[in-house]
Each structure stands twice: as C-alpha cells, then as structure tokens.
Design a protein around this motif. Structure first.
Motif, PDB file in Angstrom:
ATOM      1  N   SER A 145       1.280   9.725  -7.323  1.00 47.81           N
ATOM      2  CA  SER A 145       1.475   8.414  -6.701  1.00 47.81           C
ATOM      3  C   SER A 145       2.079   7.419  -7.684  1.00 47.81           C
ATOM      4  O   SER A 145       2.974   6.642  -7.337  1.00 47.81           O
ATOM      5  CB  SER A 145       0.137   7.883  -6.178  1.00 47.81           C
ATOM      6  OG  SER A 145      -0.400   8.730  -5.179  1.00 47.81           O
TER       7      SER A 145
ATOM      8  N   ASP B 111       0.863  -1.182   0.000  1.00 46.10           N
ATOM      9  CA  ASP B 111       0.000   0.000   0.000  1.00 46.10           C
ATOM     10  C   ASP B 111       0.902   1.235   0.000  1.00 46.10           C
ATOM     11  O   ASP B 111       2.080   1.160   0.365  1.00 46.10           O
ATOM     12  CB  ASP B 111      -0.893  -0.024   1.234  1.00 46.10           C
ATOM     13  CG  ASP B 111      -1.943   1.082   1.210  1.00 46.10           C
ATOM     14  OD1 ASP B 111      -2.259   1.582   0.113  1.00 46.10           O
ATOM     15  OD2 ASP B 111      -2.441   1.440   2.295  1.00 46.10           O
TER      16      ASP B 111
ATOM     17  N   ASP C  56       5.877   5.495   4.510  1.00 43.79           N
ATOM     18  CA  ASP C  56       4.891   5.247   3.461  1.00 43.79           C
ATOM     19  C   ASP C  56       5.400   4.192   2.471  1.00 43.79           C
ATOM     20  O   ASP C  56       6.556   3.759   2.519  1.00 43.79           O
ATOM     21  CB  ASP C  56       4.499   6.538   2.736  1.00 43.79           C
ATOM     22  CG  ASP C  56       5.659   7.193   1.994  1.00 43.79           C
ATOM     23  OD1 ASP C  56       6.615   6.483   1.613  1.00 43.79           O
ATOM     24  OD2 ASP C  56       5.616   8.414   1.775  1.00 43.79           O
TER      25      ASP C  56
ATOM     26  N   THR D 263      -3.188  -0.002  -4.231  1.00 42.85           N
ATOM     27  CA  THR D 263      -3.581   1.199  -3.503  1.00 42.85           C
ATOM     28  C   THR D 263      -4.894   1.755  -4.018  1.00 42.85           C
ATOM     29  O   THR D 263      -5.347   1.418  -5.117  1.00 42.85           O
ATOM     30  CB  THR D 263      -2.485   2.273  -3.617  1.00 42.85           C
ATOM     31  OG1 THR D 263      -2.854   3.438  -2.874  1.00 42.85           O
ATOM     32  CG2 THR D 263      -2.270   2.668  -5.071  1.00 42.85           C
ATOM     33  N   THR D 264      -5.490   2.618  -3.221  1.00 41.69           N
ATOM     34  CA  THR D 264      -6.705   3.322  -3.630  1.00 41.69           C
ATOM     35  C   THR D 264      -6.365   4.473  -4.556  1.00 41.69           C
ATOM     36  O   THR D 264      -7.206   4.912  -5.346  1.00 41.69           O
ATOM     37  CB  THR D 264      -7.438   3.875  -2.383  1.00 41.69           C
ATOM     38  OG1 THR D 264      -7.654   2.809  -1.465  1.00 41.69           O
ATOM     39  CG2 THR D 264      -8.764   4.500  -2.754  1.00 41.69           C
ATOM     40  N   TYR D 265      -5.134   4.952  -4.501  1.00 49.72           N
ATOM     41  CA  TYR D 265      -4.747   6.177  -5.208  1.00 49.72           C
ATOM     42  C   TYR D 265      -4.088   5.853  -6.540  1.00 49.72           C
ATOM     43  O   TYR D 265      -3.144   5.075  -6.604  1.00 49.72           O
ATOM     44  CB  TYR D 265      -3.777   6.990  -4.334  1.00 49.72           C
ATOM     45  CG  TYR D 265      -4.315   7.251  -2.953  1.00 49.72           C
ATOM     46  CD1 TYR D 265      -5.189   8.297  -2.717  1.00 49.72           C
ATOM     47  CD2 TYR D 265      -3.976   6.416  -1.890  1.00 49.72           C
ATOM     48  CE1 TYR D 265      -5.700   8.524  -1.441  1.00 49.72           C
ATOM     49  CE2 TYR D 265      -4.480   6.628  -0.621  1.00 49.72           C
ATOM     50  CZ  TYR D 265      -5.352   7.691  -0.401  1.00 49.72           C
ATOM     51  OH  TYR D 265      -5.863   7.901   0.846  1.00 49.72           O
ATOM     52  N   SER D 266      -4.595   6.485  -7.614  1.00 52.42           N
ATOM     53  CA  SER D 266      -3.993   6.301  -8.937  1.00 52.42           C
ATOM     54  C   SER D 266      -3.674   7.645  -9.579  1.00 52.42           C
ATOM     55  O   SER D 266      -3.611   7.757 -10.797  1.00 52.42           O
ATOM     56  CB  SER D 266      -4.936   5.499  -9.849  1.00 52.42           C
ATOM     57  OG  SER D 266      -6.160   6.199 -10.044  1.00 52.42           O
ATOM     58  N   ASP D 267      -3.486   8.682  -8.735  1.00 51.56           N
ATOM     59  CA  ASP D 267      -3.136   9.992  -9.276  1.00 51.56           C
ATOM     60  C   ASP D 267      -1.710   9.951  -9.819  1.00 51.56           C
ATOM     61  O   ASP D 267      -0.920   9.064  -9.490  1.00 51.56           O
ATOM     62  CB  ASP D 267      -3.262  11.067  -8.193  1.00 51.56           C
ATOM     63  CG  ASP D 267      -2.394  10.764  -6.984  1.00 51.56           C
ATOM     64  OD1 ASP D 267      -1.289  11.316  -6.890  1.00 51.56           O
ATOM     65  OD2 ASP D 267      -2.832   9.933  -6.157  1.00 51.56           O
TER      66      ASP D 267
ATOM     67  N   ARG E  38      -0.165   4.679   1.238  1.00 53.14           N
ATOM     68  CA  ARG E  38      -0.377   5.592   2.364  1.00 53.14           C
ATOM     69  C   ARG E  38      -0.400   4.788   3.661  1.00 53.14           C
ATOM     70  O   ARG E  38      -1.394   4.150   3.998  1.00 53.14           O
ATOM     71  CB  ARG E  38      -1.689   6.360   2.187  1.00 53.14           C
ATOM     72  CG  ARG E  38      -1.835   7.043   0.830  1.00 53.14           C
ATOM     73  CD  ARG E  38      -0.837   8.154   0.640  1.00 53.14           C
ATOM     74  NE  ARG E  38      -0.799   8.629  -0.729  1.00 53.14           N
ATOM     75  CZ  ARG E  38      -1.579   9.582  -1.222  1.00 53.14           C
ATOM     76  NH1 ARG E  38      -2.503  10.136  -0.459  1.00 53.14           N
ATOM     77  NH2 ARG E  38      -1.444   9.975  -2.470  1.00 53.14           N
TER      78      ARG E  38
ATOM     79  N   THR F 241      -4.960  -0.854  -8.598  1.00 54.10           N
ATOM     80  CA  THR F 241      -5.864  -0.200  -7.660  1.00 54.10           C
ATOM     81  C   THR F 241      -6.641  -1.261  -6.906  1.00 54.10           C
ATOM     82  O   THR F 241      -6.745  -2.411  -7.339  1.00 54.10           O
ATOM     83  CB  THR F 241      -6.823   0.743  -8.403  1.00 54.10           C
ATOM     84  OG1 THR F 241      -7.488   0.022  -9.445  1.00 54.10           O
ATOM     85  CG2 THR F 241      -6.062   1.908  -9.024  1.00 54.10           C
TER      86      THR F 241
END
Length: 291
Positions: A89, A54, A61, A82-86, A56, A103
């Motif tokens: 990241s 993960d 981290d 992870t939840t974040y795909s920006d 975050r 994701t």
C-alpha cells in the motif's frame, strides 16, 4: 486557508473527518466523497489544495484516484489516510504521487501538520510507515572487510586476559624502539617511555567512532552519486533521519537558509521532488544504512 476534499468509503469515518477538520484553524473542507470516482469529480469542480484519500474504496480505489488526480491536477496534493500501512500500500500510494501517508490512528494535529507540509511542497510520512519504507528500501549491507594477516597486525604488549585473545592496539605500525646509546652516553630524552604503544582503550574508541560513521554514511574515500558534495551527503543523511530544516541547521551549526540551499542543490543533482524520494534515494544508493 487550505481547501480540502475528504475521500473515504465509510460514512462514519468520512463524516467524522469532515467535522474534525472543520474545527481546525486554516482548513476549509469543500467536499467529501465515498469512492475514487466521486473524489475525482469533486476535484474537477472544487479544485482543492489537498485530497485526504482513503485507499480501499469501491468503484475506484485510492491509488488509482491519486494517480488520476496528480496527472490531471498537479496543483492538488494527496495525503493518504488509511488503516493499511503494509509495504504494498505504501509503495503503490507513493508511486501514484501521494505526498503524505498517515494511518487512521493519527491525531488531529498530525493531520493538520501533514496538510500544511504538503502545501509547502514537502512530504509527510507517519513514523511507522517511514520505518517500514526504509527497511524495505535498504540494500544488503556490504561484506565485512577481510582481516589483515595475523603477522602484520600489531598487538598490545599487555598480557591478554585469561581465555581472551590479545586485541590489536592500532591499525598503524607500533613506534620503533629507540636505538641503544653508544658507551658513555646517556639515552636520548623520552627513551623507552615515549615508545610505549597507544592505549587499547583509546584505539577501541577510535574504531568504534569510525565504524559508527561507516554504519550511517558511505565511507569518505568513496565518491557520492550524481556529484553530491560531502556536505550535501550529510544533509541527505539527516533528511533520511526525519529531521526538519531547522533541526538540520542546529545539528550542522549552519543557518536554515544554507540548509535549504543544500537541499535544493542535491534535489536538482539527483532529480528528486521531495523528502520521501530523498529518503528512498539515500537508502537505494547505500548512502545510509539502518542503524
């Protein structure tokens, strides 16, 4: 058997992943951690093949943990889940050495495929993440070439449709009209009929195909970077499209072994380690543009 460590700060997610992976054939979960520091300690003691990481997490981290894992244990691969795909990241994780990026809405089969893929030395990116990466890495498109002077552009001899300008029938000069025959002699075979200009429809189709090729690959008149051959450029284009070795072989009508040879050669010439870097390289050098 692929030995896996799971690192996620959310206990419900972490325990669910351990349970899920434990049900998949060929995967052995050797430990789980709630933060980056605990993940590093597990890697030290368990020496897993892959860490499912993960991003975050408290104390350390996932990006920093990935960087330290890859530096101290290059034999251990990292797949980010992870939840974040920006963009931030994605770039940070790939720069740190992650070979996969998924994701958390990924299916169990997707996770298993990613683990097996990175074990082979390849990269596995979620399709959405790959599109975002490619969009961000794409250079601005080249300026449109200037149109030739109107006096030098041949136009169709057919009368234009009302309200529309005539369309060029070809980029080459029209066939010369036959010379008049001397008195008493018949005109040469294929006279005026053979001098008819090419069909505007055919010329438009030819231009469409040419422009389609230029949209996807650098023009053939330009040299490829790092001494890549035209065939290696084709293989690189298809890698950027997300095709597997088998799919590339079928597309180019060559064997899968030949595809692997081309990939090894272009990776060596361009200094690439995996498919993720190959995709970035293709877009950074303008070899492929979004289509």
């Amino acid at each position: 058997m692929i030995r896996v460590v799971v690192a996620d700060d959310q206990a419900v997610v972490r325990e669910g992943l351990v349970l899920l992976l434990g049900l998949l054939p060929g995967i052995d979960v050797v430990g789980s951690a709630g933060d980056g520091e605990a993940a590093l300690r597990l890697v030290e003691t368990e020496r897993p093949d892959v860490v499912l990481m993960d991003l975050r997490m408290p104390r350390m981290d996932g990006v920093e943990a990935t960087r330290r894992v890859r530096a101290a244990h290059p034999g251990t691969q990292v797949v980010v889940l992870t939840t974040y795909s920006d963009d931030e990241s994605v770039f940070a994780a790939l720069r740190a050495g992650a070979r996969g990026f998924l994701t958390k809405d990924a299916e169990a089969d997707d996770i298993a495929k990613a683990l097996a893929t990175v074990m082979r030395g390849d990269a596995q990116l979620d399709p959405t993440v790959q599109r975002r990466l490619l969009d961000s890495m794409s250079p601005p498109g080249p300026p449109s070439p200037a149109l030739p002077p109107a006096t030098t552009t041949p136009f169709s001899t057919s009368p234009p449709t009302t309200g529309r300008p005539a369309v060029p029938s070809s980029t080459t000069a029209p066939p010369a009209e036959p010379l008049p025959s001397p008195p008493g002699e018949a005109p040469p075979p294929g006279g005026a009929a053979s001098a008819a200009p090419p069909s505007p429809t055919g010329a438009s189709e030819s231009r469409r195909q040419q422009h389609s090729g230029e949209r996807r690959v650098r023009r053939s008149g330009e040299s490829l970077p790092d001494g890549l051959t035209p065939r290696e450029g084709e293989v690189l284009m298809l890698i950027a499209d997300g095709l597997s070795n088998a799919e590339i072989a079928a597309r180019l009508f060559i064997t899968e072994a030949t595809v692997k040879t081309h990939i090894n050669n272009l990776f060596a010439k361009a200094g690439l380690r995996d498919r993720a870097q190959a995709v970035t390289y293709a877009y950074r050098h303008g070899l492929v543009t979004p289509g």
